[in-house]
Design a protein around this motif. Structure first.
Motif, mmCIF file in Angstrom:
data_model
loop_
_atom_site.group_PDB
_atom_site.id
_atom_site.type_symbol
_atom_site.label_atom_id
_atom_site.label_comp_id
_atom_site.label_asym_id
_atom_site.label_seq_id
_atom_site.Cartn_x
_atom_site.Cartn_y
_atom_site.Cartn_z
ATOM 1 N N ILE A 6 0.849 -1.202 0.000
ATOM 2 C CA ILE A 6 0.000 0.000 0.000
ATOM 3 C C ILE A 6 0.882 1.248 0.000
ATOM 4 C CG2 ILE A 6 -1.870 1.217 1.181
ATOM 5 C CD1 ILE A 6 -2.456 -1.495 2.637
ATOM 6 N N HIS A 9 2.401 2.115 -3.326
ATOM 7 C CA HIS A 9 1.456 2.816 -4.209
ATOM 8 C C HIS A 9 1.329 4.290 -3.840
ATOM 9 C CE1 HIS A 9 -0.209 -0.197 -6.922
ATOM 10 N NE2 HIS A 9 0.052 -1.060 -5.952
ATOM 11 N N ILE A 16 -5.558 5.378 -3.467
ATOM 12 C CA ILE A 16 -5.966 4.113 -2.863
ATOM 13 C C ILE A 16 -7.412 4.211 -2.400
ATOM 14 C CG2 ILE A 16 -3.619 3.475 -2.134
ATOM 15 C CD1 ILE A 16 -4.493 4.249 0.787
ATOM 16 N N TYR A 18 -9.576 2.650 0.643
ATOM 17 C CA TYR A 18 -9.256 1.960 1.884
ATOM 18 C C TYR A 18 -10.296 2.190 2.967
ATOM 19 C CZ TYR A 18 -7.492 6.458 3.738
ATOM 20 O OH TYR A 18 -7.370 7.747 4.183
ATOM 21 N N CYS A 28 -4.484 9.309 -0.671
ATOM 22 C CA CYS A 28 -3.217 9.485 -1.383
ATOM 23 C C CYS A 28 -2.293 10.264 -0.460
ATOM 24 C CB CYS A 28 -3.427 10.228 -2.707
ATOM 25 S SG CYS A 28 -3.881 11.971 -2.503
ATOM 26 N N TYR A 154 -5.408 1.575 -6.521
ATOM 27 C CA TYR A 154 -5.176 0.400 -5.680
ATOM 28 C C TYR A 154 -6.304 0.260 -4.659
ATOM 29 C CZ TYR A 154 -2.780 -2.902 -2.589
ATOM 30 O OH TYR A 154 -2.449 -4.002 -1.835
ATOM 31 N N VAL A 156 -7.441 -1.576 -1.201
ATOM 32 C CA VAL A 156 -6.966 -2.313 -0.026
ATOM 33 C C VAL A 156 -7.974 -3.426 0.276
ATOM 34 C CG1 VAL A 156 -6.466 -2.162 2.452
ATOM 35 C CG2 VAL A 156 -5.771 -0.301 0.917
#
Length: 183
Positions: A6, A9, A16, A18, A28, A154, A156
């Motif tokens: 994580i 990234h 992300i 999450y 971010c 990305y 999570v």
């Protein structure tokens, strides 16, 4: 949990998706203007609307807020639920995270995953609800729109079954008065 993946990234300027201590969030590096710009694009949101920032501790907060009111420290120590506080004169953050009145909304999450992630990264992380601007805030991973899922860099893979009660309380302190922005 693979924090290294994580963090990699986030360091690359990626966005992300999450689980925060409240709702699912888009995040971010809060010090990277290009990464923050991607969050606004993902949400289809005007940059004039500021974002919430997460820090891991009061010490990290002090690195980004010049003057923390005593009342804010008191509120943070006694907060029983997620509480975001709006501070004046932030520093060392991406310019596009800061509101036009030179304020920033910052929260110390009450969540082990979030705190660990921020500590591993070593800098504040953006936290804004994982929805396109104008749409309702998703209470669970299954409510996150396809537009967000397809375009975030990305995702999570954690707590995807979690259902959030609600967003954080947002407070602003002005001349010793506590103003409730969002209950």
């Amino acid at each position: 949990m693979n924090y290294k993946e994580i963090v990699k990234h986030i360091k690359q300027g990626n966005t992300i998706l999450y689980p925060t201590d409240t709702v699912w969030g888009l995040g971010c590096d809060a010090t990277n203007e290009e990464a923050v710009k991607k969050i606004y694009e993902l949400k289809n949101r005007e940059e004039s609307k500021s974002l919430i920032i997460l820090v891991a501790s009061i010490e990290m907060l002090q690195e980004h807020v010049e003057n923390i009111p005593e009342k804010a420290l008191e509120l943070l120590k006694n907060a029983e639920k997620p509480t975001t506080i709006i501070y004046s004169n932030p520093n060392n953050l991406a310019a596009n995270t800061i509101a036009t009145d030179n304020t920033i909304a910052i929260r110390i999450p009450q969540d082990d995953f979030c705190i660990q992630l921020i500590e591993e990264f070593g800098k504040p992380i953006v936290s804004t609800s994982a929805n396109v601007s104008g749409e309702s805030t998703p209470k669970s991973f299954s409510e996150i729109s396809e537009a967000i899922l397809k375009n975030v860099d990305y995702v999570v893979n954690l707590h995807q079954e979690k259902v959030a009660e609600k967003s954080s309380t947002i407070l602003k302190i002005e001349d010793d008065a506590i103003i409730v922005i969002r209950e």
